[in-house]
Design a protein around this motif. Structure first.
Motif, PDB file in Angstrom:
ATOM      1  N   HIS A   1       0.567  -2.742   4.807  1.00 30.14           N
ATOM      2  CA  HIS A   1       1.727  -3.143   4.021  1.00 30.14           C
ATOM      3  C   HIS A   1       1.283  -3.362   2.585  1.00 30.14           C
ATOM      4  O   HIS A   1       0.373  -4.145   2.331  1.00 30.14           O
ATOM      5  CB  HIS A   1       2.325  -4.427   4.598  1.00 30.14           C
ATOM      6  N   ARG A   2       1.921  -2.634   1.674  1.00 24.94           N
ATOM      7  CA  ARG A   2       1.500  -2.727   0.276  1.00 24.94           C
ATOM      8  C   ARG A   2       2.011  -4.028  -0.332  1.00 24.94           C
ATOM      9  O   ARG A   2       3.211  -4.296  -0.288  1.00 24.94           O
ATOM     10  CB  ARG A   2       2.049  -1.545  -0.517  1.00 24.94           C
ATOM     11  N   PRO A   3       1.131  -4.850  -0.881  1.00 20.37           N
ATOM     12  CA  PRO A   3       1.596  -6.101  -1.486  1.00 20.37           C
ATOM     13  C   PRO A   3       2.265  -5.834  -2.823  1.00 20.37           C
ATOM     14  O   PRO A   3       2.005  -4.810  -3.464  1.00 20.37           O
ATOM     15  CB  PRO A   3       0.299  -6.897  -1.671  1.00 20.37           C
ATOM     16  N   ASP A   4       3.141  -6.756  -3.223  1.00 21.53           N
ATOM     17  CA  ASP A   4       3.809  -6.609  -4.517  1.00 21.53           C
ATOM     18  C   ASP A   4       2.834  -6.911  -5.655  1.00 21.53           C
ATOM     19  O   ASP A   4       2.948  -6.354  -6.747  1.00 21.53           O
ATOM     20  CB  ASP A   4       5.003  -7.570  -4.598  1.00 21.53           C
ATOM     21  N   ALA A   5       1.896  -7.810  -5.402  1.00 20.25           N
ATOM     22  CA  ALA A   5       0.914  -8.142  -6.430  1.00 20.25           C
ATOM     23  C   ALA A   5      -0.365  -8.606  -5.753  1.00 20.25           C
ATOM     24  O   ALA A   5      -0.349  -8.973  -4.572  1.00 20.25           O
ATOM     25  CB  ALA A   5       1.464  -9.244  -7.341  1.00 20.25           C
ATOM     26  N   GLY A   6      -1.461  -8.615  -6.510  1.00 19.66           N
ATOM     27  CA  GLY A   6      -2.726  -9.074  -5.956  1.00 19.66           C
ATOM     28  C   GLY A   6      -3.620  -7.905  -5.583  1.00 19.66           C
ATOM     29  O   GLY A   6      -3.200  -6.747  -5.609  1.00 19.66           O
ATOM     30  N   THR A   7      -4.870  -8.226  -5.274  1.00 22.41           N
ATOM     31  CA  THR A   7      -5.829  -7.169  -4.957  1.00 22.41           C
ATOM     32  C   THR A   7      -6.494  -7.432  -3.617  1.00 22.41           C
ATOM     33  O   THR A   7      -6.689  -8.576  -3.214  1.00 22.41           O
ATOM     34  CB  THR A   7      -6.942  -7.097  -6.030  1.00 22.41           C
ATOM     35  N   VAL A   8      -6.798  -6.326  -2.931  1.00 31.11           N
ATOM     36  CA  VAL A   8      -7.573  -6.396  -1.701  1.00 31.11           C
ATOM     37  C   VAL A   8      -8.870  -5.647  -1.977  1.00 31.11           C
ATOM     38  O   VAL A   8      -8.846  -4.537  -2.510  1.00 31.11           O
ATOM     39  CB  VAL A   8      -6.825  -5.741  -0.526  1.00 31.11           C
ATOM     40  N   THR A   9      -9.990  -6.273  -1.651  1.00 29.19           N
ATOM     41  CA  THR A   9     -11.279  -5.610  -1.833  1.00 29.19           C
ATOM     42  C   THR A   9     -11.931  -5.461  -0.465  1.00 29.19           C
ATOM     43  O   THR A   9     -12.047  -6.421   0.292  1.00 29.19           O
ATOM     44  CB  THR A   9     -12.186  -6.445  -2.760  1.00 29.19           C
ATOM     45  N   LEU A  10     -12.302  -4.225  -0.170  1.00 35.75           N
ATOM     46  CA  LEU A  10     -12.863  -3.940   1.142  1.00 35.75           C
ATOM     47  C   LEU A  10     -14.275  -3.405   0.951  1.00 35.75           C
ATOM     48  O   LEU A  10     -14.460  -2.357   0.321  1.00 35.75           O
ATOM     49  CB  LEU A  10     -11.981  -2.904   1.856  1.00 35.75           C
ATOM     50  N   ASP A  11     -15.258  -4.122   1.456  1.00 36.60           N
ATOM     51  CA  ASP A  11     -16.657  -3.709   1.338  1.00 36.60           C
ATOM     52  C   ASP A  11     -17.018  -3.359  -0.100  1.00 36.60           C
ATOM     53  O   ASP A  11     -17.690  -2.358  -0.360  1.00 36.60           O
ATOM     54  CB  ASP A  11     -16.943  -2.517   2.251  1.00 36.60           C
ATOM     55  N   GLY A  12     -16.535  -4.178  -1.048  1.00 35.16           N
ATOM     56  CA  GLY A  12     -16.923  -3.998  -2.440  1.00 35.16           C
ATOM     57  C   GLY A  12     -16.058  -3.045  -3.238  1.00 35.16           C
ATOM     58  O   GLY A  12     -16.136  -3.017  -4.459  1.00 35.16           O
ATOM     59  N   SER A  13     -15.201  -2.250  -2.573  1.00 27.10           N
ATOM     60  CA  SER A  13     -14.360  -1.365  -3.373  1.00 27.10           C
ATOM     61  C   SER A  13     -12.912  -1.822  -3.289  1.00 27.10           C
ATOM     62  O   SER A  13     -12.429  -2.245  -2.232  1.00 27.10           O
ATOM     63  CB  SER A  13     -14.483   0.082  -2.885  1.00 27.10           C
ATOM     64  N   ARG A  14     -12.264  -1.745  -4.436  1.00 25.89           N
ATOM     65  CA  ARG A  14     -10.905  -2.240  -4.507  1.00 25.89           C
ATOM     66  C   ARG A  14      -9.945  -1.256  -3.838  1.00 25.89           C
ATOM     67  O   ARG A  14     -10.032  -0.045  -4.061  1.00 25.89           O
ATOM     68  CB  ARG A  14     -10.524  -2.401  -5.983  1.00 25.89           C
ATOM     69  N   VAL A  15      -9.063  -1.782  -3.019  1.00 30.54           N
ATOM     70  CA  VAL A  15      -8.097  -0.937  -2.313  1.00 30.54           C
ATOM     71  C   VAL A  15      -6.975  -0.552  -3.268  1.00 30.54           C
ATOM     72  O   VAL A  15      -6.391  -1.410  -3.919  1.00 30.54           O
ATOM     73  CB  VAL A  15      -7.520  -1.681  -1.092  1.00 30.54           C
ATOM     74  N   THR A  16      -6.698   0.750  -3.370  1.00 29.61           N
ATOM     75  CA  THR A  16      -5.653   1.193  -4.308  1.00 29.61           C
ATOM     76  C   THR A  16      -4.435   1.742  -3.589  1.00 29.61           C
ATOM     77  O   THR A  16      -3.384   1.911  -4.189  1.00 29.61           O
ATOM     78  CB  THR A  16      -6.204   2.280  -5.248  1.00 29.61           C
ATOM     79  N   GLY A  17      -4.571   2.065  -2.304  1.00 27.00           N
ATOM     80  CA  GLY A  17      -3.408   2.601  -1.587  1.00 27.00           C
ATOM     81  C   GLY A  17      -3.314   1.998  -0.207  1.00 27.00           C
ATOM     82  O   GLY A  17      -4.330   1.607   0.378  1.00 27.00           O
ATOM     83  N   TRP A  18      -2.073   1.906   0.274  1.00 27.99           N
ATOM     84  CA  TRP A  18      -1.868   1.351   1.617  1.00 27.99           C
ATOM     85  C   TRP A  18      -1.293   2.409   2.539  1.00 27.99           C
ATOM     86  O   TRP A  18      -0.837   3.455   2.086  1.00 27.99           O
ATOM     87  CB  TRP A  18      -0.933   0.153   1.540  1.00 27.99           C
ATOM     88  N   ARG A  19      -1.300   2.157   3.809  1.00 29.87           N
ATOM     89  CA  ARG A  19      -0.831   3.090   4.839  1.00 29.87           C
ATOM     90  C   ARG A  19      -1.471   4.462   4.628  1.00 29.87           C
ATOM     91  O   ARG A  19      -2.688   4.542   4.527  1.00 29.87           O
ATOM     92  CB  ARG A  19       0.701   3.170   4.857  1.00 29.87           C
ATOM     93  N   HIS A  20      -0.629   5.510   4.529  1.00 26.84           N
ATOM     94  CA  HIS A  20      -1.227   6.838   4.403  1.00 26.84           C
ATOM     95  C   HIS A  20      -1.869   7.074   3.041  1.00 26.84           C
ATOM     96  O   HIS A  20      -2.629   8.025   2.867  1.00 26.84           O
ATOM     97  CB  HIS A  20      -0.172   7.904   4.682  1.00 26.84           C
ATOM     98  N   ARG A  21      -1.554   6.239   2.071  1.00 26.19           N
ATOM     99  CA  ARG A  21      -2.163   6.424   0.754  1.00 26.19           C
ATOM    100  C   ARG A  21      -3.582   5.868   0.717  1.00 26.19           C
ATOM    101  O   ARG A  21      -4.308   6.120  -0.223  1.00 26.19           O
ATOM    102  CB  ARG A  21      -1.297   5.769  -0.321  1.00 26.19           C
TER     103      ARG A  21
END
Lengths: 219, 293
Positions: free
Chosen positions: A52-72
């Motif tokens: 689920h793509r958040p409206d704001a904020g960042t998710v970092t996974l294993d040091g790299s910032r997540v830029t897309g959610w679901r199929h992106r």
């Protein structure tokens, strides 16, 4: 490291369900997230699982910032996180037998030939008998189906597990069995865990640290 | 962990011994549909008779042993004409319903899959077309071509995909938000795989049902267009044409050229609708069956 920073997420514009949430799970760590029904913890779990793509904020996974959610999200990122949902009935495709259900992620990622052996191994680990594997979801109980859903979440050997109220629909012995399966997997693989729930006793015994919802997000 | 495996040896699947929901109506419908299919498929090749054979000495005879449905105003055997007419009407109905369902499924699925502006524009177009009566739109389409089977099929197909598109779109939207789709995405499935493996099989029963329910509808539209003289060429036996050409003799008191084609239009379409209704009750028991002609 799975890091959620200043996450605001919701389903309608202007009415976020989760406001300004901060949450960090270190590699190999088990974090419990306690919250009452309807507080938004499932939404946060979906954000953490890249569903689920958040409206704001960042998710970092294993040091790299997540830029897309679901199929992106790149497939490697998506499959690095295994998810188990609250209701096994809704999270299993009613047309697939339990065997196909568990093997589906392998087939979807082009690792068809490993399917038979991996399914056998995982069904043994989760306590699913051979006769159950040929049945479809409506022919098994909630507990049996949740075992299959957990097996499906583990089949790609994810580095992270997100369990969203995994045991809320189950009895005590099945709960204990499923938690034991998760813990065995984590010991072998060193995977991190985010366990979301409302059962304080369970989460405090299961996890290294348990956070209350008001410690994670703004009310 | 193995000792936790549930003991379920005594458990039995109920799939085979499902309770029978066959009512009298379903049985009657099944028999009628079977008889119609048999008649339509078997009679023309077996009975080596010319349905166009004119016998002016035998014109407008009432039903008799030699001509069970009587003869029409140029002495053609009406039973044979009716079977050929039913054949054409059924063929038009089936092909048009199939084409309409394919168009409807594609449009509905695409609208749901793309969402946003595409969805809004496509569904407003569907609303716009739905607000025009089917028959009027159908007449508009056939008027652009020479009379024949294909213009009628095209006309019926182009005016009947709208409801299927709505059904498929709502079904896809509802399926798409289920957790098992989330699980598939999380398991690395591509968009295409989610669509083909999880969404399409969920939508197909509804789309198939819509297709079957549409067959009677399409047959009635074919007949209506032919009756208005806009459908099939008048020499070609179709139920609509038969009723149309019988109008004159009905005023003279000859009832059989109108009655038999009329019955052959009403009874088989009701039978198909009856079977489809039973199917719908099985797929979705909450919805009361109703005739959707």
């Amino acid at each position: 490291m799975l890091e959620l920073d200043a996450i605001t997420a919701g389903y309608e514009r202007g009415a976020p369900v989760v406001r300004d949430a901060h949450l960090t799970v270190a590699a190999g760590e088990a974090v419990g997230l306690l919250g009452p029904s309807g507080c938004g913890k499932s939404t946060l779990a979906r954000v953490a699982a890249l569903l689920h793509r958040p409206d704001a904020g960042t998710v970092t996974l294993d040091g790299s910032r997540v830029t897309g959610w679901r199929h992106r999200a790149p497939r490697g990122q998506r499959t690095a996180i295994g998810v188990v949902f609250q209701q096994p009935r809704l999270s299993a495709d009613p047309r697939l037998s339990l065997r196909d259900l568990i093997a589906e992620p392998l087939r979807a990622t082009g690792r068809r030939d490993e399917a038979a052996a991996t399914v056998r191994e995982l069904s043994r680990a989760t306590g699913l008998g051979d006769d159950l594997l040929g049945r479809r979801p409506h022919e098994v109980s909630d507990g049996q189906l949740q075992r299959a859903c957990l097996a499906r979440a583990l089949v790609l050997r994810p580095r992270w597990l997100v369990c969203d109220e995994m045991t809320a629909m189950l009895d005590a012995s099945t709960t204990a069995a499923l938690v034991a399966v998760v813990e065995t997997y984590r010991r072998e693989s060193g995977a991190g865990l985010l366990a979301v729930g409302h059962d304080r006793v369970l989460l405090e015994r299961w996890c290294d640290r348990t956070l209350r919802w008001d410690e994670v997000a703004a009310a | 962990m193995a000792e936790l495996a549930p003991k379920t040896a005594g458990w039995r699947s109920h799939g085979r011994t499902r309770r029978s929901t066959r009512t009298v109506r379903v049985r009657t419908s099944a028999v009628v549909v079977a008889a119609v299919l048999l008649a339509v498929l078997v009679v023309p090749p077996l009975a080596n008779l010319d349905q166009q054979a004119v016998d002016l000495s035998m014109k407008l005879r009432p039903p008799s042993l030699a001509h069970p449905f009587g003869t029409d105003d140029v002495g053609r055997d009406l039973l044979l004409r009716c079977v050929y007419g039913l054949r054409v009407s059924l063929l038009v109905g089936l092909v048009a319903a199939l084409a309409a369902t394919i168009i409807g499924t594609a449009v509905g699925a695409a609208a749901a899959a793309f969402g946003g502006w595409t969805d809004r524009v496509v569904m407003r177009l569907v609303d716009t077309f739905s607000s025009v009566p089917h028959l009027l739109l159908g007449i508009f389409v056939v008027a652009m071509f020479r009379p024949g089977v294909w213009p009628v099929i095209v006309s019926v197909a182009l005016t009947h995909w709208l409801s299927t598109a709505r059904i498929v779109r709502s079904e896809v939207l509802s399926l798409r938000s289920r957790p098992y789709i989330d699980a598939a995405v999380s398991g690395g499935a591509s968009r295409w795989r989610v669509a083909v493996r999880h969404l399409l099989p969920g939508v197909l029963p509804q789309a198939g049902l819509a297709a079957v329910l549409m067959v009677p509808h399409a047959m009635w539209h074919e007949s209506a267009l032919s009756f208005l003289g806009l459908g099939l060429p008048t020499h070609q036996a179709s139920l609509g044409n038969l009723v149309q050409s019988a109008r004159g003799s009905l005023l003279a008191g000859d009832w059989w050229p109108t009655l038999f084609p009329g019955l052959l239009l009403i009874v088989p379409t009701l039978a198909i609708a009856g079977l489809a209704g039973a199917w719908r009750e099985r797929i979705n028991p909450r919805r009361r069956s109703e005739l959707m002609l």
